[in-house]
Write a protein that holds these residues in place. Structure first.
Motif, PDB file in Angstrom:
ATOM      1  N   ALA A 833       8.810  -3.414  97.106  1.00  0.00           N
ATOM      2  CA  ALA A 833       8.789  -2.428  96.019  1.00  0.00           C
ATOM      3  C   ALA A 833       7.406  -1.797  95.963  1.00  0.00           C
ATOM      4  O   ALA A 833       6.394  -2.466  96.208  1.00  0.00           O
ATOM      5  N   THR A 834       7.369  -0.503  95.656  1.00  0.00           N
ATOM      6  CA  THR A 834       6.075   0.155  95.506  1.00  0.00           C
ATOM      7  C   THR A 834       5.492  -0.234  94.139  1.00  0.00           C
ATOM      8  O   THR A 834       6.205  -0.768  93.278  1.00  0.00           O
ATOM      9  N   ALA A 835       4.200   0.100  93.944  1.00  0.00           N
ATOM     10  CA  ALA A 835       3.568  -0.243  92.669  1.00  0.00           C
ATOM     11  C   ALA A 835       4.317   0.419  91.522  1.00  0.00           C
ATOM     12  O   ALA A 835       4.581  -0.191  90.472  1.00  0.00           O
ATOM     13  N   ALA A 836       4.746   1.698  91.724  1.00  0.00           N
ATOM     14  CA  ALA A 836       5.455   2.419  90.655  1.00  0.00           C
ATOM     15  C   ALA A 836       6.775   1.733  90.346  1.00  0.00           C
ATOM     16  O   ALA A 836       7.154   1.568  89.188  1.00  0.00           O
ATOM     17  N   GLU A 837       7.454   1.337  91.409  1.00  0.00           N
ATOM     18  CA  GLU A 837       8.749   0.683  91.199  1.00  0.00           C
ATOM     19  C   GLU A 837       8.577  -0.643  90.455  1.00  0.00           C
ATOM     20  O   GLU A 837       9.368  -0.982  89.583  1.00  0.00           O
ATOM     21  N   LYS A 838       7.484  -1.345  90.797  1.00  0.00           N
ATOM     22  CA  LYS A 838       7.249  -2.620  90.107  1.00  0.00           C
ATOM     23  C   LYS A 838       6.967  -2.367  88.627  1.00  0.00           C
ATOM     24  O   LYS A 838       7.510  -3.044  87.760  1.00  0.00           O
ATOM     25  N   SER A 839       6.118  -1.366  88.333  1.00  0.00           N
ATOM     26  CA  SER A 839       5.746  -1.162  86.937  1.00  0.00           C
ATOM     27  C   SER A 839       6.925  -0.630  86.130  1.00  0.00           C
ATOM     28  O   SER A 839       7.085  -0.929  84.960  1.00  0.00           O
ATOM     29  N   ASN A 840       7.810   0.147  86.777  1.00  0.00           N
ATOM     30  CA  ASN A 840       8.987   0.635  86.054  1.00  0.00           C
ATOM     31  C   ASN A 840      10.111  -0.382  86.037  1.00  0.00           C
ATOM     32  O   ASN A 840      11.182  -0.120  85.505  1.00  0.00           O
TER      33      ASN A 840
END
Ligand code: FAD
Ligand code: SF4
Ligand code: SF4
Length: 848
Positions: A833-840
């Motif tokens: 998962a990308t950082a954005a995907e993790k945070s969302n």
């Protein structure tokens, strides 16, 4: 000169482009140069000198010398597909075939030359081609795909290059030459004979003293060449390489002075008969001479740029040395100065070793004091020394023949000290020893500094060894110690440490440090020692005493990926795998939900394993008969192969069996860097062996061995090391080469860089490995036998060792998994998962 100067350059070949570079580099802040460059070709400048590498896999992009982005950032105005058809000298403007016009203050003609096609009846038919541009190469490739036999008309330097290209394309190749010998310009009759024998031995048929009178329809092939002596030769395609003619029509049309036999006449500043128009490169005629090499063209580009910029210390062009050293179809050829001994009173010394295909001649002045010229075929080791004697008029030793005799005692060598300041070290970029000395005076203190300051060795790179010796000797003469120590803890080079470990049978870093080092060690010496110990002894690398020396990947016997998970790579020797093993790999991937990819090296990589899963995954794979592929180590990776004679219609040897044998032989040995191999079953080269450290290509007589190729960031085409080897000689040579590399290369030095830095280069490696020149072959073989004998699947060993297994946990003090590791699904498999995907917290996405 005005503060604003419009410079238009016609032609964006190697020289035209170099002129752009020079203008950009040399322009002063107070002058605004407005550069426009026009190219009749469809692409911007590319490297014509290395054009033949296109057939060895180099792309058009790989040959490019510049790109649109670079010109944009330099604010250079450029046009491709823009042929200049008119120069209006009165109004100082030019126009192109599409009707665009450009005004100039200074105009530079860099239009190069075109291949001369002799007016032979029938020579204008399809499949009758020339060899000059990338478009020509594409046409040759297309024609070759429907041809079996190819003929090159012209046995000069470029003709032999063209013949090599046809051979690489798998054609039965002939060279037809009008003169009684090959390379008649650069080489004398004796050298021409030895060259011919060598080239014929490589499978190219040579026909000398043959004038082609017509080309007509063939009986067994597409065409038939009919010679003036009424003999005939059948061929499917024809490449003309009968010399070049300068592109000087533009100059003629606007009444500039041109030579009787063509070429735009220029003076010392490269100005034509119109002082605002310059000519440089292969279209220019200086002193009745057209220089068909790139180095003189670069000098002209520099001279013209300096003159246009009115620099106070502008250089002048006063001719150039036409000496050449090159490799034609793996044959070394060198030609210096007066190779034909035409100077009055000239005397010659000649050495011929016909069985080995070596011919050497030096031409000296009547008083035996100066070297006038030389010819070297089959061995160009002495080229650099001889060239320096010639260029700098250095007095010859009392017995000049010692310069070329192989066994001569006290063979004179020219150290860097003996060279005068005017000695050219890098001829591509015209850098002298004086320029290097000056760079050192101004603070450069490494070869890299000198390189970036003077640009020396950034052309063909052939002067790298000479550059290093000049830099080292200059630094030493200034009292700067040229350190070869690996770091402050060991006053030794890697090579010296290797010998110490081997001779004193040292088996751990602590022991090495205690006996030969000081302090605690560092990030440089620890991994270096780790690599040496592994290369010498091939012991289990996770043994306690070695643990602290290993890189991350070795530490977990797996490659760490960007999200902290690991990849699992089983060995698949030669790329051959049974359905049962394939299914087992699939089952493991399915069970642990691993991302699965078939790699370019014929293996299957499984990504996304958590560190604690590694032992269980490997247990299952090992039970199914698979082993570790050592993907994490500086060791043998893959031996890629095609299906060879077993399945392929073209195969002449069993490439799969050879690849499997090689992979099994060398698997697990540790080296300064990773090693890749490939075996192709015929010259069609489906396994791409020539881009590997060790490449093997089948011939109908055995195997051709290629060495030190490289893909990756700095690709290098492998060199042909030996031909038509039987199985056991092939293995013997590889054993010796690998052991020599392991023992002498620096840590993390690829074989390609190692060979380039090896003094004497390929020829020296051949002497060591084939002729046992320094008497080490037996010990090299013994070393290889020892380390091969120590092979182990490191995962098998680890699974049997409860102590070693303890390290396969995410957290030292907990059995938990790392929650930071998160995947999303893409094309039915996981990916990090990308950082954005993790945070969302968007954990599942579907991307088509
Ligand atoms: C296969 C091969 C191998 C070689 N090997 C070596 C080697 O080992 N060592 C060495 O030193 N040299 C070698 N050379 C020679 C070297 O490549 C040339 O000396 C060098 O490229 C000449 O550069 P140039 O810019 O003068 O000409 P070119 O590279 O020919 O460039 C001239 C450009 O001008 C363009 N042009 C012509 N007329 C017009 C017009 N009217 N309007 C717009 N554009 C125009 C042409 O299309 C071309 O793109 C080799 C050449 C070939 C073909
Ligand atoms: S290299 Fe191998 S697969 Fe390719 S044509 Fe030759 S034998 Fe066939
Ligand atoms: S090429 Fe770059 S991104 Fe691709 S695998 Fe190699 S290192 Fe990784």
């Amino acid at each position: 000169m005005s503060k604003q100067c419009r410079v238009v350059i016609v032609g964006n070949g190697m020289v035209g482009h170099h002129c752009v570079e020079q203008l950009i580099e040399l322009q002063q802040h107070d002058v605004k140069i407005d550069i426009t460059v026009l190219s009749a070709e469809s692409r911007l400048a590319y490297d014509r000198v290395h054009l033949s590498e296109f057939f060895a896999g180099k792309s058009a992009q790989g040959l490019a010398l510049t790109d649109e982005g670079t010109y944009d950032s330099w604010q250079v105005n450029y046009r491709t597909n823009a042929k200049v058809i008119d120069i209006d000298r009165e109004n100082k403007s030019i126009s192109t075939h599409v009707g665009e016009s450009f005004c100039y203050d200074k105009l530079i003609l860099a239009t190069g030359s075109y291949p001369f096609v002799p007016p032979i009846p029938g020579g204008e038919q399809p499949h009758c081609l020339v060899y000059r541009t990338i478009e020509d190469l594409l046409a040759i490739e297309k024609s070759a795909s429907t041809s079996e036999v190819g003929v090159v008309i012209g046995g000069g330097l470029l003709g032999l290059e063209a013949a090599n290209a046809l051979k690489q394309l798998g054609l039965k190749t002939h060279v037809v030459e009008f003169a009684p010998q090959l390379m008649a310009v650069q080489v004398d009759a004796g050298g021409g004979q030895v060259l011919r024998e060598k080239i014929e031995a490589l499978g190219v048929s040579v026909h000398t003293s043959k004038a082609t009178s017509s080309i007509s329809r063939g009986e067994t092939c597409r065409y038939k060449l009919i010679f003036s002596d009424e003999t005939v030769l059948e061929t499917d395609m024809i490449l003309f390489s009968a010399g070049i003619r300068p592109h000087d029509q533009l100059a003629r049309d606007c009444l500039l002075t041109v030579g009787e036999r063509g070429g735009v006449t220029i003076n010392h500043h490269c100005q034509t008969s119109d002082p605002d128009i310059y000519a440089i490169g292969e279209c220019a005629l200086f002193n009745q001479m057209i220089y068909g090499l790139v180095a003189p063209g670069y000098s002209m580009a520099k001279t013209a740029a300096q003159h246009i910029l009115a620099l106070p210390d502008a250089s002048q062009f006063s001719g150039a040395d036409m000496s050449t050293k090159l490799k034609l179809m793996s044959v070394d050829v060198g030609s210096i100065g007066d190779a034909h001994a035409k100077t009055e009173g000239a005397q010659c010394y000649t050495y011929v070793n016909q069985p080995a295909g070596i011919y050497k001649k030096i031409v000296v002045s009547e008083d035996h004091q100066s070297l006038l010229g030389a010819v070297l075929i089959g061995d160009t080791n002495e080229y650099d020394t001889l060239l320096q004697y010639k260029l700098n008029d250095i007095s010859l030793p009392e017995s000049p023949e010692t310069l070329i005799l192989p066994m001569a005692e006290n063979k004179p060598t020219l150290g860097a000290d003996a060279l005068p300041d005017t000695a050219t070290i890098c001829s591509c970029l015209n850098v002298t020893k004086g320029d290097i000395t000056q760079a050192i005076d101004q603070g450069s203190c490494t070869v890299a500094d000198v390189k970036s300051c003077t640009k020396a060795s950034s052309g063909c790179g052939g002067c790298a060894a000479l550059l290093k010796s000049v830099v080292d000797s200059e630094l030493e003469s200034r009292g700067v110690e040229v350190k070869k120590d690996i770091c402050q803890h060991f006053a030794y080079s890697r090579r010296e440490l290797f010998d110490i470990v081997k001779i004193e049978k040292i088996r751990s870093f602590d022991e090495l440090l205690a006996k030969h080092g000081q302090g605690l060690g560092c990030e440089i010496c620890k991994p270096t020692a780790g690599s040496i110990l592994a290369s010498v002894w091939n012991d289990y690398i996770l043994a306690n005493e070695h643990l602290a020396l290993q890189d991350t990947n070795d530490n977990f016997l797996a490659n760490m990926q960007k999200d902290g998970t690991y990849s699992v790579v089983p060995r698949i020797p030669g790329g051959e795998i049974t359905p049962e093993k394939l299914i087992k790999i699939g089952e493991v991937a399915q069970q642990y939900k691993l991302y699965t990819k078939i790699t370019g090296g014929q293996r299957i990589d499984l990504f996304g394993a958590r560190v604690e899963q590694l032992p269980e995954i490997w247990k299952t794979l090992i039970e199914a008969g698979l082993e570790t592929g050592h993907a994490y180590g500086k060791s043998v990776r893959t031996v890629k192969s095609c299906v060879g004679s077993t399945w392929c219609r073209f195969g002449v040897q069993d490439s799969v069996s050879m690849a499997i044998a090689i992979e099994n032989r060398y698997k697990g040995i540790r080296a300064p860097h990773k090693l890749k191999f490939a075996v192709s079953g015929c010259t069609r080269e489906c396994a791409e062996a020539q881009s590997k450290d060790i490449g093997i290509i089948a011939t109908d007589k055995g195997w051709n061995l290629y060495v030190c190729g490289n893909g990756g960031m700095k690709p290098r085409h492998a060199d042909l090391f030996a031909t038509d080897l039987d199985d056991s000689t092939l293995i013997q040579y590889i054993d010796r080469i690998l052991a020599f590399y392991i023992q002498t290369a620096e840590r993390l030095q690829r074989t390609s860089v190692w060979l380039e830095n090896l003094e004497g280069g390929l020829a020296y490696l051949q002497q060591v490995v084939i002729e046992d020149h320094i008497g080490v072959c037996q010990s090299l073989e013994q070393h290889m036998t020892e380390i091969i004998g120590k092979y182990q699947c490191e995962w098998t060993t680890t699974l049997k060792n409860p102590e070693a297994l303890k390290r396969f946990k995410q957290f030292v003090n907990s059995d938990e998994s790392d929650e930071n590791i998160q995947f999303v699904t893409e094309r039915d498999q996981i990916r990090p998962a990308t950082a954005a995907e993790k945070s969302n917290q968007v954990i599942v996405v579907e991307v088509l």
